[in-house]
Design a protein around this motif. Structure first.
Motif, PDB file in Angstrom:
ATOM      1  N   ALA A   1       0.901  -1.174   0.168  1.00  0.00           N
ATOM      2  CA  ALA A   1      -0.378  -0.368   0.101  1.00  0.00           C
ATOM      3  C   ALA A   1       0.825   1.416  -0.296  1.00  0.00           C
ATOM      4  O   ALA A   1       0.993   2.044   0.884  1.00  0.00           O
ATOM      5  CB  ALA A   1      -0.865  -0.091   1.484  1.00  0.00           C
ATOM      6  N   ILE A   2       1.516   1.482  -0.931  1.00  0.00           N
ATOM      7  CA  ILE A   2       2.439   2.565  -0.967  1.00  0.00           C
ATOM      8  C   ILE A   2       2.312   3.179  -2.641  1.00  0.00           C
ATOM      9  O   ILE A   2       1.801   2.732  -3.701  1.00  0.00           O
ATOM     10  CB  ILE A   2       4.255   1.854  -0.837  1.00  0.00           C
ATOM     11  N   SER A   3       2.722   4.550  -2.319  1.00  0.00           N
ATOM     12  CA  SER A   3       3.378   4.946  -3.795  1.00  0.00           C
ATOM     13  C   SER A   3       3.950   4.932  -3.848  1.00  0.00           C
ATOM     14  O   SER A   3       5.359   4.831  -3.103  1.00  0.00           O
ATOM     15  CB  SER A   3       3.240   6.793  -4.009  1.00  0.00           C
ATOM     16  N   CYS A   4       4.998   4.460  -5.921  1.00  0.00           N
ATOM     17  CA  CYS A   4       5.634   4.356  -5.600  1.00  0.00           C
ATOM     18  C   CYS A   4       5.847   4.638  -7.793  1.00  0.00           C
ATOM     19  O   CYS A   4       4.911   5.274  -8.239  1.00  0.00           O
ATOM     20  CB  CYS A   4       5.498   2.692  -5.889  1.00  0.00           C
ATOM     21  N   MET A   5       7.169   3.323  -8.305  1.00  0.00           N
ATOM     22  CA  MET A   5       7.412   4.661  -9.687  1.00  0.00           C
ATOM     23  C   MET A   5       7.594   3.371 -10.414  1.00  0.00           C
ATOM     24  O   MET A   5       7.308   4.437 -11.843  1.00  0.00           O
ATOM     25  CB  MET A   5       8.877   5.260  -9.574  1.00  0.00           C
ATOM     26  N   CYS A   6       6.863   2.682 -10.042  1.00  0.00           N
ATOM     27  CA  CYS A   6       6.124   1.662 -11.190  1.00  0.00           C
ATOM     28  C   CYS A   6       5.292   1.314 -11.169  1.00  0.00           C
ATOM     29  O   CYS A   6       4.102   1.122 -12.365  1.00  0.00           O
ATOM     30  CB  CYS A   6       6.822   0.560 -10.827  1.00  0.00           C
ATOM     31  N   ARG A   7       3.874   1.668 -10.323  1.00  0.00           N
ATOM     32  CA  ARG A   7       2.716   1.909 -11.271  1.00  0.00           C
ATOM     33  C   ARG A   7       2.485   2.706 -12.423  1.00  0.00           C
ATOM     34  O   ARG A   7       2.513   3.724 -12.437  1.00  0.00           O
ATOM     35  CB  ARG A   7       1.318   1.619  -9.928  1.00  0.00           C
ATOM     36  N   LYS A   8       2.269   2.005 -13.770  1.00  0.00           N
ATOM     37  CA  LYS A   8       2.049   2.802 -15.016  1.00  0.00           C
ATOM     38  C   LYS A   8       0.415   3.822 -14.020  1.00  0.00           C
ATOM     39  O   LYS A   8      -0.202   3.364 -12.978  1.00  0.00           O
ATOM     40  CB  LYS A   8       1.058   2.467 -16.328  1.00  0.00           C
ATOM     41  N   PRO A   9       0.667   5.653 -14.845  1.00  0.00           N
ATOM     42  CA  PRO A   9       1.062   5.606 -15.499  1.00  0.00           C
ATOM     43  C   PRO A   9       2.278   6.063 -15.522  1.00  0.00           C
ATOM     44  O   PRO A   9       2.781   7.196 -16.535  1.00  0.00           O
ATOM     45  CB  PRO A   9       0.070   6.987 -15.936  1.00  0.00           C
ATOM     46  N   LEU A  10       2.910   5.888 -14.339  1.00  0.00           N
ATOM     47  CA  LEU A  10       4.845   6.589 -14.398  1.00  0.00           C
ATOM     48  C   LEU A  10       5.512   5.139 -15.054  1.00  0.00           C
ATOM     49  O   LEU A  10       4.961   4.111 -15.704  1.00  0.00           O
ATOM     50  CB  LEU A  10       4.918   6.697 -12.759  1.00  0.00           C
ATOM     51  N   PRO A  11       6.367   5.491 -15.419  1.00  0.00           N
ATOM     52  CA  PRO A  11       7.124   4.555 -16.116  1.00  0.00           C
ATOM     53  C   PRO A  11       8.253   3.868 -15.503  1.00  0.00           C
ATOM     54  O   PRO A  11       9.199   2.887 -16.322  1.00  0.00           O
ATOM     55  CB  PRO A  11       8.233   5.655 -17.247  1.00  0.00           C
ATOM     56  N   GLY A  12       8.559   3.832 -14.594  1.00  0.00           N
ATOM     57  CA  GLY A  12       9.624   2.765 -13.929  1.00  0.00           C
ATOM     58  C   GLY A  12       9.471   1.371 -14.184  1.00  0.00           C
ATOM     59  O   GLY A  12      10.888   0.535 -14.194  1.00  0.00           O
ATOM     60  N   MET A  13       8.455   0.711 -14.485  1.00  0.00           N
ATOM     61  CA  MET A  13       8.708  -0.671 -15.467  1.00  0.00           C
ATOM     62  C   MET A  13       9.753  -0.890 -16.645  1.00  0.00           C
ATOM     63  O   MET A  13      10.251  -1.557 -16.768  1.00  0.00           O
ATOM     64  CB  MET A  13       7.157  -1.221 -14.856  1.00  0.00           C
TER      65      MET A  13
END
Length: 198
Positions: free
Chosen positions: A101-113
């Motif tokens: 239950a966190i804000s991350c850089m991998c969840r789209k729409p962010l480009p982390g993956m």
């Protein structure tokens, strides 16, 4: 460096069954095998990038993703397709499972993956593409520096536009998207060859 096509999973590569972790319910979408075969023959790495918020919400455990990934790979292998990578984000800021239950850089729409895959697999993002069925997929691709194609299958319901989520093309299915990518790369190669001959 390699070119890649990043592919959303649910609603793009396979039929959308919400929060599904049952391998027996996985069905490839229309034209998926033919599309990926065309892209594979043109030298593109094929990489799935998928939000899996069901893990954060407690609908299934993260380890239950492994049989799902295996099933997707199996269905593709049966069609002669080798999947080069499979990345998923298990997070959601409103999730019930604390560790996810966190804000991350991998969840789209962010480009982390996409950025992780590019680093790990030596992918040249400006010559790569993202295919997905909602604007979050398009935005992730654009933010990563790729070109993006939206499959307009009725799965996008919000249509809130911003500076990052405008697709380069809109297609009806995976096969049409693949043909657009090949057409673009062929035209670019012809332009380059013409320039060299001058």
């Amino acid at each position: 460096m390699r070119r890649a096509v990043f592919i959303d999973k649910d609603g793009t590569l396979i039929s959308n069954v919400p929060y599904n972790a049952d391998p027996d319910k996985i069905v490839l979408e229309y034209g998926a095998i033919e599309a990926l075969r065309l892209l594979q023959e043109k030298g593109y790495a094929l990489i799935v990038v998928s939000n899996q918020a069901g893990i954060a919400h407690g609908y299934f455990r993260e380890e239950e993703m492994l049989p799902v990934i295996d099933r997707v790979r199996q269905l593709l292998r049966e069609g002669g397709i080798v999947l080069d990578g499979f990345y998923y984000c298990p997070h959601h800021p409103a999730g019930k499972v604390t560790q996810y239950a966190i804000s991350c850089m991998c969840r789209k729409p962010l480009p982390g993956m996409l950025l992780q895959a590019a680093e790990e697999m030596d992918i040249f993002l400006p010559e790569s593409w993202m295919i997905g069925d909602i604007l979050h997929d398009v935005e992730a691709g654009n933010r990563a520096g790729c070109r993006s194609i939206l499959l307009n299958k009725g799965n996008e319901t919000v249509w809130e536009m911003n500076d990052y989520n405008k697709p380069e093309h809109i297609a009806d299915n995976m096969l049409e998207a693949a043909r657009l990518i090949v057409k673009h790369s062929t035209a670019k190669l012809e332009t380059w060859n013409s320039f060299i001959k001058r």
